[in-house]
Scaffold this motif. Structure first.
Motif, PDB file in Angstrom:
ATOM      1  N   GLY A 133     -19.187   5.750 -25.156  1.00 54.54           N
ATOM      2  CA  GLY A 133     -20.126   6.718 -26.293  1.00 54.54           C
ATOM      3  C   GLY A 133     -21.235   6.383 -26.190  1.00 54.54           C
ATOM      4  N   ILE A 134     -22.240   6.949 -26.592  1.00 59.03           N
ATOM      5  CA  ILE A 134     -23.605   6.830 -26.553  1.00 59.03           C
ATOM      6  C   ILE A 134     -23.835   6.838 -28.259  1.00 59.03           C
ATOM      7  N   VAL A 135     -24.372   5.769 -28.827  1.00 64.96           N
ATOM      8  CA  VAL A 135     -24.561   5.790 -30.141  1.00 64.96           C
ATOM      9  C   VAL A 135     -26.271   5.930 -30.641  1.00 64.96           C
ATOM     10  N   ILE A 136     -26.267   6.361 -31.722  1.00 61.58           N
ATOM     11  CA  ILE A 136     -27.716   6.339 -32.274  1.00 61.58           C
ATOM     12  C   ILE A 136     -27.603   5.450 -33.395  1.00 61.58           C
ATOM     13  N   ALA A 137     -28.139   4.184 -33.251  1.00 62.17           N
ATOM     14  CA  ALA A 137     -28.157   3.402 -34.318  1.00 62.17           C
ATOM     15  C   ALA A 137     -29.397   2.738 -34.909  1.00 62.17           C
ATOM     16  N   ASN A 138     -29.139   2.145 -36.227  1.00 63.67           N
ATOM     17  CA  ASN A 138     -30.214   1.538 -36.830  1.00 63.67           C
ATOM     18  C   ASN A 138     -29.835   0.362 -37.395  1.00 63.67           C
ATOM     19  N   ALA A 139     -30.804  -0.453 -38.100  1.00 58.26           N
ATOM     20  CA  ALA A 139     -30.499  -1.696 -38.498  1.00 58.26           C
ATOM     21  C   ALA A 139     -29.570  -1.525 -39.811  1.00 58.26           C
TER      22      ALA A 139
END
Lengths: 425, 374
Positions: free
Chosen positions: B138-144
């Protein structure tokens, strides 16, 4: 200025301004030095702060019963398919009772490193008579347990946010209370090759790779570099051609190292069909890289030998070659060696050219010759820095510390050589 | 002085001897070429035979392939395979250079092989290639973890990151005007758009662009219509990421992206699921089309931005290179890629059971790839 002033008065009039200027200049110089020192201190502090813990590793004490029916089902030892992992697991179940659920068991097994099974196998291989006995062994704990013990995993965080569950932390505490967890010196870091399990990963493969590479480099670049320097300084006629060669050598010293990697790929691997990823090719590429440095340093050392020595020798009837080998070379040697060692330490720190010749690779087996696949220390740093597992972060810093240690040692050798062999005229 | 003389002569002799021995193989490029095109490729050259498996390819598959290689190396009498991380495209290029011990046996890829690559392989005598799908990523779009929790749609992603976005009228494109996420979709936080992602050479970038950007792009009807009428323009619109600083190319090092996100809670990062999995207390994944990037959601196909991972094998090398068949069997064993296998612990999302057994059978029979069948 007025004509009536004496010289003394003139000087005194400008004195305050001159002193102020000097003071400002000194302050700026001290500031520049301080900035450099602070950067260096921050760099070393963060490196040691991050990396020092990697020299310790958490071990787990297990009483493993080397069951005969598992290891030698037909009465004969079958190490290829023997289930050492199963033995480790049942030993762990004995220590932490009351774990019956399948998924819970799996969670429990994750506390111990996969290296435990291999360690037992090595034990049995070394002494087959151990089969049937119960052995008390210290095996490496899994890297997450190690991180918990070292405080790199915060146990107060929400369970879903940390790699160990509440249950697993509870088991770790049980083990700890029984005195079955201990922080010990991380020998694996120095005796193992690379691994994807941080607790088993070591730099020996990379150190050996770097060693073989530097051996090739020094064996080629020192004699070639010194010979070229002697010829250019002492024998070559001064002409357009020799000027051109000199300019080119100076330029080569400034060429980005990746270019040498491309050259190595084209010449040594594609054309000469030498093996990819081998220290032999790496050493050849680094030879190209260090040659200009050594030639320039050696020429400077030869130039520094006073002409009076050459003239005296020639005057006593020595041949040109005798002058060079009996008088100039011994006097220039400290400078040449210093240049070589500095060239070598540059070669030790290079990773870019190795990228092109396939030395940025996952290689577990420690190389034993010049043609075995190998990596180098800086490459190992790069590979670990890119690994997702948390425990590789501290190992990256540890590998950098070792690399810096080698560099420091080499530069120290250069300084000592210079101090010892240096001659004043 | 005579000591120095002797030392110099010695090292010079050593160097000369070294040069001569080092140049040995240079005399045999012709022999190598004939071996490369011959019917019995590897092993025919006793002096340069290779006794380990040589793998190249994708940096996304690298963390999985290396674990398999290490387990295989420790558990068998063969040497541990050597794995170079070259990227999917670079790996296939090396893979297709020919048959023989000098060329890789296996290449990992985070995308399927292209027809052009099959052709270039065939031109170099690499005809029978076995394709092995190993699972999903999976390709994730993440933040802190301290930043806002957001639910994005693929349309939001496209609008926020495309170089040009649809304007007012149909068929009209304008330079991307959006500065904050709230400009894109009022439900999102009013924070400046700042996304750290991989460079164009990366397979992760390719997959992100194809799955997330193009997915969002297709929600605009007139652009979707372009796909059949003007596919080049369609691609140019859907695949081009903005270059005004809102999207930052952060290099291939995903650890670095995680660190930067920690330092900057307003920014988002794009990377593979395994890094989210390993850093769950530092970063969190945004929902995409209402689905959070979790192991289960990727495994059952609910999470939209996921892709299959592959490796490719030269059939001609199997049973010639020692350990290659064993390595393949280890990779396609249940204990490796199964639902509870050790690869799933590293963040590889397993395929459904039937698909796994079908592919494992294909690996055993070494069924070659046929592009017509795709």
């Amino acid at each position: 200025m007025d004509k009536g002033l004496t010289t003394r008065q003139k000087v005194e009039a400008g004195l305050a301004r001159r002193r102020r200027k000097e003071y400002t200049f000194r302050a700026l110089g001290a500031l520049a030095t301080a900035v450099g020192v602070i950067f260096l201190a921050v760099f070393f502090a963060s490196l040691i702060g991050n990396g020092a813990s990697a020299f310790q590793q958490t071990f787990m004490l297990l009483d493993v019963e080397l069951k005969e029916d598992v290891l030698a089902p037909g009465g004969e030892l079958d190490l290829q398919y023997a289930d050492f992992d199963g033995l480790v697991r049942s030993a762990l179940r004995d220590v932490v009772p009351g774990v019956s659920d399948r998924s819970e068991r799996r969670a429990l097994y994750r506390l111990v490193s996969t290296g435990a099974g291999y360690q037992l196998r090595d034990l049995v291989v070394a002494d087959p008579s151990l089969v049937g006995t119960t052995q008390t062994v210290w095996v490496p704990a899994a890297s997450n347990v190690d991180m918990l013990v070292k405080g790199n995993i915060d146990r107060n965080l929400d369970e879903s946010l940390r790699p160990l569950s509440d249950k697993q932390i509870g088991w770790v505490d049980v083990l700890d209370q029984q005195g079955r967890l201990e922080s010990r010196f991380n020998r694996a870091l120095f005796t193992n090759g690379d691994s994807r399990d941080p607790e088993l990963a070591g730099i020996k493969g990379a150190v050996m790779g770097s060693f073989y590479m530097l051996l090739v480099t020094v064996a080629l670049s020192f004699p070639i570099g010194v010979a070229a320097a002697i010829y250019l300084e002492e024998f070559a006629p001064k002409s357009r051609l020799s000027d051109l060669i000199e300019v080119n050598i100076n330029n080569l010293a400034a060429v980005p190292s990746i270019v040498f990697g491309l050259l190595g790929l084209a010449v040594f691997i594609n054309w000469m069909a030498l093996p990819r990823s081998a220290p032999l090719v790496g050493g050849l590429v680094l030879t190209l890289l260090t040659l200009p440095v050594i030639i320039i340093a050696s020429r400077a050392a030869i130039k520094a030998v006073p002409p009076s020595i050459r003239e005296a020798a020639l005057g006593l009837g020595a041949s040109q070659m005798q002058v060079v080998f009996h008088h100039v070379l011994p006097l220039a040697l400290p400078g040449m060696l210093t240049g070589t060692i500095i060239g070598m330490s540059r070669a030790l720190g290079e990773s870019a050219p190795l990228l092109m010749i396939g030395m940025v690779a996952f290689i577990v087996d420690v190389p034993g010759s010049f043609s075995d696949p190998a990596t180098a220390l800086p490459v190992q740093v790069y590979l670990w820095a890119d690994s997702p597992e948390r425990a590789f972060a501290e190992r990256t810093s540890a590998a950098i510390i070792v690399l810096l240690g080698f560099l420091l040692l080499m530069n120290l050798t250069a300084v000592i050589l210079r101090k010892r062999m240096e001659r004043k005229w | 002085m005579s000591f120095l003389n002797r030392a110099l002569t010695l090292s010079a002799t050593a160097a000369v001897a070294f040069l001569i021995s080092g140049c040995g193989p240079a005399e045999t490029p012709a022999a190598k070429d004939s071996a490369a095109t011959g019917a019995a490729p590897a092993g025919s050259q006793a002096q340069s035979g290779r006794d380990y498996v040589y793998v190249v390819g994708s940096s996304t598959v690298y963390p999985f392939a290396t674990v398999v290689a290490e387990r295989f190396g420790r558990g068998s009498e063969f040497k541990t395979p050597k794995i170079e991380s070259t990227g999917s495209g670079g790996g296939l290029k090396l893979f297709c250079t020919g048959i023989g011990v000098d060329h890789p046996d296996v290449t990992n890829s985070s995308r399927a092989i292209k027809q052009s690559e099959v052709d270039s392989c065939a031109a170099n005598g690499v005809t029978e290639i076995v394709e092995v799908k190993i699972g999903y990523d999976g390709i994730v779009i993440a933040n802190a973890i301290g930043g806002a929790s957001v639910a994005l749609s693929r349309a939001d992603i496209f609008m926020a990151l495309a170089k040009e976005v649809p304007g007012e009228g149909e068929g009209e494109l304008v330079e991307n005007p959006y500065e904050t996420w709230a400009d894109v979709n009022p439900a999102l936080p009013a924070e400046r758009i700042e996304v750290l992602g991989p460079p164009p050479t990366s397979g992760t970038r390719d997959a992100f662009v194809e799955l997330a950007m193009e997915g969002g792009c297709q929600t605009v009807p007139w652009i979707k219509a372009l796909k059949s009428s003007d596919s080049n323009r369609y691609k140019a619109i859907c695949h081009t990421i903005r270059e005004d600083g809102a999207f930052v190319e952060a290099g291939e090092n995903d650890n670095l992206i995680v660190q930067k996100l920690e330092a900057n809670p307003g920014a988002f990062g794009i990377f593979g699921f395994s890094f989210l999995d390993q850093n769950a207390e530092k970063v969190k994944g945004a929902q995409v089309d209402g689905v959070s990037p979790t192991f289960d959601a990727i495994a059952n196909g609910d999470y939209p931005v996921s892709r299959p991972l592959y490796f490719y094998v030269k059939k001609a090398h199997v049973d010639v290179i020692p350990g290659l068949r064993g390595f393949l069997n280890e990779f396609s064993s249940e204990r490796a890629w199964g639902e509870e296998g050790y690869l799933s612990e590293r963040g590889l999302i397993p395929m459904p059971t039937e698909e796994r057994s079908a592919i494992a059978a294909a690996v055993r029979n070494l069924t070659p790839l046929s592009m017509a069948g795709q």
